[in-house]
Enzyme design. Structure first.
Site, PDB file in Angstrom:
ATOM      1  N   TRP A  83      54.806 -16.920 -65.585  1.00 35.19           N
ATOM      2  CA  TRP A  83      54.691 -15.457 -65.610  1.00 35.19           C
ATOM      3  C   TRP A  83      53.981 -14.932 -64.362  1.00 35.19           C
ATOM      4  O   TRP A  83      54.393 -13.942 -63.764  1.00 35.19           O
ATOM      5  CB  TRP A  83      53.997 -15.019 -66.898  1.00 35.19           C
ATOM      6  CG  TRP A  83      54.049 -13.550 -67.200  1.00 35.19           C
ATOM      7  CD1 TRP A  83      53.039 -12.808 -67.727  1.00 35.19           C
ATOM      8  CD2 TRP A  83      55.156 -12.634 -67.047  1.00 35.19           C
ATOM      9  NE1 TRP A  83      53.439 -11.504 -67.900  1.00 35.19           N
ATOM     10  CE2 TRP A  83      54.734 -11.374 -67.494  1.00 35.19           C
ATOM     11  CE3 TRP A  83      56.459 -12.767 -66.561  1.00 35.19           C
ATOM     12  CZ2 TRP A  83      55.564 -10.241 -67.471  1.00 35.19           C
ATOM     13  CZ3 TRP A  83      57.288 -11.647 -66.534  1.00 35.19           C
ATOM     14  CH2 TRP A  83      56.846 -10.410 -66.988  1.00 35.19           C
TER      15      TRP A  83
ATOM     16  N   SER B 151      60.386  -9.518 -71.561  1.00 34.11           N
ATOM     17  CA  SER B 151      60.560  -9.913 -70.157  1.00 34.11           C
ATOM     18  C   SER B 151      60.364 -11.407 -70.005  1.00 34.11           C
ATOM     19  O   SER B 151      59.231 -11.879 -69.982  1.00 34.11           O
ATOM     20  CB  SER B 151      59.530  -9.172 -69.306  1.00 34.11           C
ATOM     21  OG  SER B 151      58.242  -9.295 -69.886  1.00 34.11           O
TER      22      SER B 151
ATOM     23  N   LYS C 126      54.246 -10.630 -81.938  1.00 33.04           N
ATOM     24  CA  LYS C 126      55.663 -11.042 -81.847  1.00 33.04           C
ATOM     25  C   LYS C 126      55.817 -12.537 -81.601  1.00 33.04           C
ATOM     26  O   LYS C 126      56.808 -13.141 -82.006  1.00 33.04           O
ATOM     27  CB  LYS C 126      56.403 -10.189 -80.822  1.00 33.04           C
ATOM     28  CG  LYS C 126      56.009 -10.380 -79.354  1.00 33.04           C
ATOM     29  CD  LYS C 126      56.756 -11.488 -78.653  1.00 33.04           C
ATOM     30  CE  LYS C 126      56.131 -11.836 -77.321  1.00 33.04           C
ATOM     31  NZ  LYS C 126      56.742 -12.991 -76.656  1.00 33.04           N
TER      32      LYS C 126
ATOM     33  N   THR D 203      62.270 -12.046 -78.434  1.00 29.46           N
ATOM     34  CA  THR D 203      61.779 -13.402 -78.717  1.00 29.46           C
ATOM     35  C   THR D 203      62.283 -13.940 -80.053  1.00 29.46           C
ATOM     36  O   THR D 203      62.289 -15.151 -80.252  1.00 29.46           O
ATOM     37  CB  THR D 203      60.241 -13.462 -78.663  1.00 29.46           C
ATOM     38  OG1 THR D 203      59.719 -12.320 -79.281  1.00 29.46           O
ATOM     39  CG2 THR D 203      59.733 -13.493 -77.258  1.00 29.46           C
TER      40      THR D 203
ATOM     41  N   SER E 294      62.986 -18.163 -75.488  1.00 29.17           N
ATOM     42  CA  SER E 294      61.579 -17.951 -75.854  1.00 29.17           C
ATOM     43  C   SER E 294      60.968 -19.281 -76.283  1.00 29.17           C
ATOM     44  O   SER E 294      61.519 -19.991 -77.125  1.00 29.17           O
ATOM     45  CB  SER E 294      61.478 -16.954 -77.016  1.00 29.17           C
ATOM     46  OG  SER E 294      60.273 -17.176 -77.739  1.00 29.17           O
ATOM     47  N   ARG E 295      59.793 -19.590 -75.717  1.00 30.47           N
ATOM     48  CA  ARG E 295      59.141 -20.853 -76.064  1.00 30.47           C
ATOM     49  C   ARG E 295      58.623 -20.825 -77.488  1.00 30.47           C
ATOM     50  O   ARG E 295      58.535 -21.856 -78.149  1.00 30.47           O
ATOM     51  CB  ARG E 295      58.009 -21.131 -75.076  1.00 30.47           C
ATOM     52  CG  ARG E 295      58.513 -21.361 -73.672  1.00 30.47           C
ATOM     53  CD  ARG E 295      57.455 -21.166 -72.643  1.00 30.47           C
ATOM     54  NE  ARG E 295      56.925 -19.814 -72.652  1.00 30.47           N
ATOM     55  CZ  ARG E 295      56.017 -19.358 -71.809  1.00 30.47           C
ATOM     56  NH1 ARG E 295      55.531 -20.160 -70.896  1.00 30.47           N
ATOM     57  NH2 ARG E 295      55.589 -18.116 -71.889  1.00 30.47           N
ATOM     58  N   ASN E 296      58.260 -19.640 -77.979  1.00 27.46           N
ATOM     59  CA  ASN E 296      57.806 -19.527 -79.368  1.00 27.46           C
ATOM     60  C   ASN E 296      58.969 -19.747 -80.331  1.00 27.46           C
ATOM     61  O   ASN E 296      58.854 -20.499 -81.300  1.00 27.46           O
ATOM     62  CB  ASN E 296      57.143 -18.168 -79.583  1.00 27.46           C
ATOM     63  CG  ASN E 296      55.796 -18.102 -78.895  1.00 27.46           C
ATOM     64  OD1 ASN E 296      54.834 -18.690 -79.348  1.00 27.46           O
ATOM     65  ND2 ASN E 296      55.737 -17.411 -77.758  1.00 27.46           N
TER      66      ASN E 296
ATOM     67  N   GLU F  42      52.297 -19.307 -77.168  1.00 30.20           N
ATOM     68  CA  GLU F  42      51.051 -18.588 -77.487  1.00 30.20           C
ATOM     69  C   GLU F  42      50.913 -18.288 -78.985  1.00 30.20           C
ATOM     70  O   GLU F  42      49.808 -18.175 -79.506  1.00 30.20           O
ATOM     71  CB  GLU F  42      50.982 -17.263 -76.717  1.00 30.20           C
ATOM     72  CG  GLU F  42      50.680 -17.406 -75.225  1.00 30.20           C
ATOM     73  CD  GLU F  42      49.188 -17.626 -74.940  1.00 30.20           C
ATOM     74  OE1 GLU F  42      48.484 -18.228 -75.752  1.00 30.20           O
ATOM     75  OE2 GLU F  42      48.748 -17.205 -73.849  1.00 30.20           O
TER      76      GLU F  42
END
Ligand SMILES: NC(=O)C1=CN([C@@H]2O[C@H](COP(=O)(O)OP(=O)(O)OC[C@H]3O[C@@H](n4cnc5c(N)ncnc54)[C@H](O)[C@@H]3O)[C@@H](O)[C@H]2O)C=CC1
Ligand SMILES: O=C(CO)COP(=O)(O)O
Length: 326
Positions: A15, A137, A190, A247, A253-255, A275
């Protein structure tokens, strides 16, 4: 108001690297700070950051590991993981004495203190002006110059607007607001909800369940937001609903990807920051302190901590009493 000619981005992950690119495109003089000197030297010479592969860093972006030098910029963007934001701002505060804006770009809530990102900045750097940038983003999209829109919040509207002017471009469009808390709640919650939706997709519960879980996730994000004074237009805006939609719908999205792996019973993606994993336990503590029900986030927290199996958590959500939609 200053034109913010110089910008320092603190944290050279995916990021931070994307944001350095954004600021350079907007015509700022940019410095990207990496905590590791070897890492900084490698990025500076190769113009490539392995955290954001395939993106070439513009030649005029300076890469440094000297935090004192970076702290002297007219605007600072902090793009470390949320749980490390305080540590880095503590050091920045010893170098930067002017009342410069420090924009939190991390998404989360601090363990133990329940502090949001701008609250941490206010405590760690009392002379600075806290702000937050958040919204749908992906770093890769942003760095490649694909069109994105985000929200940038500061208590002072004129300042928020000036920061937008300094960072915005045709392909990176920040909208300004003074609803700082509303913006930070959306970004933190989120990530937790995206893990839940990823799990449901990994378990092949179907597109209808994906839409239902995202919507009920938004209901609980909004409940917490309202309890903490967020404005409804912020919750339904880019940093709230917008980021939730992104997301909860993309394995980029890593989540979401973490949830997907858990739902499929696969090993979790290695070396990827999700996160929501750190935020989940703090989010539910925060919700409990406000008497706000967040059953989806609670299910995620109990799965991640091993207090519940995925099947038990899904069954718990599906057998909740029927009630009015709110
Ligand atoms: N990657 C993305 O698409 C987006 C990420 N974010 C947020 O930005 C924050 C950072 O995420 P990424 O850059 O993607 O993660 P990342 O894993 O790519 O990079 C994190 C960076 O922080 C550095 N770091 C870790 N601990 C540190 C410490 N104690 N002090 C200083 N630096 C430290 C690491 O060396 C690494 O360079 C997260 O809160 C994330 O939610 C927000 C929007 C988009
Ligand atoms: O915050 C993001 C997009 O807005 C990035 O999402 P992940 O951290 O889940 O990859």
């Amino acid at each position: 108001m200053t034109a913010f000619r110089s910008v320092a981005v603190i944290g050279a992950g995916a990021w931070g690297t994307a944001l350095a690119t954004v600021a350079a495109r907007a015509g700022r003089s940019v410095m990207l700070w990496a905590r590791n000197a070897d890492h900084a030297a490698r990025i500076a010479s190769t113009r490539d950051n392995p955290r954001l592969p395939g993106v070439r860093l513009a030649p005029d972006i300076l890469v440094t590991s000297d935090l004192a030098e970076a702290s002297r910029a007219e605007m600072l963007l902090i793009a470390t993981p949320a749980q490390h934001l305080r540590g880095v701002v503590n050091i920045v505060a010893t170098h930067a004495t002017a009342a410069v804006p420090i924009i939190a770009c991390a998404k989360g809530v601090e363990h133990g203190t329940h502090r949001f990102m701008t609250e941490i900045i206010a405590e760690a750097a009392p002379h600075a002006i806290p702000a937050i940038l958040s919204g749908p983003s992906f770093a890769d999209d942003v760095a490649r110059g694909l069109p994105t829109a985000v929200t940038l919040a500061a208590k002072d509207e004129a300042l928020a607007s000036a920061l937008v002017q300094a960072l915005g471009s045709a392909t990176f469009r920040p909208y300004h607001t003074t609803d700082v808390r509303g913006v930070e709640i959306g970004g933190a919650a989120k990530n937790v909800l995206a893990i839940a939706v990823g799990i449901s997709v990994g378990r092949k519960l179907g597109a209808s369940a994906q839409a239902a879980l995202t919507t009920r996730g938004f209901a609980e994000l909004s409940r917490l937001g309202r309890a903490l004074g967020a404005r409804s237009e912020t919750l339904t805006g880019l940093s709230g609903l917008g980021d939730l939609i992104l997301t909860c719908s993309s394995p980029q999205s890593r989540n979401f990807a973490l949830g997907l792996a858990l739902g499929r019973g696969e090993p979790r993606p290695a070396g990827k920051l999700a996160e929501g994993e750190s935020t989940a336990p703090v989010l539910i503590e925060l919700a409990a302190s406000q008497n706000v029900e967040m059953p989806v986030s609670e299910a995620v927290a109990s799965i991640l901590s091993g207090r519940s199996t995925i099947d038990a958590a899904i069954s718990g959500l599906l057998t909740r009493p029927f009630k009015a939609e709110e």
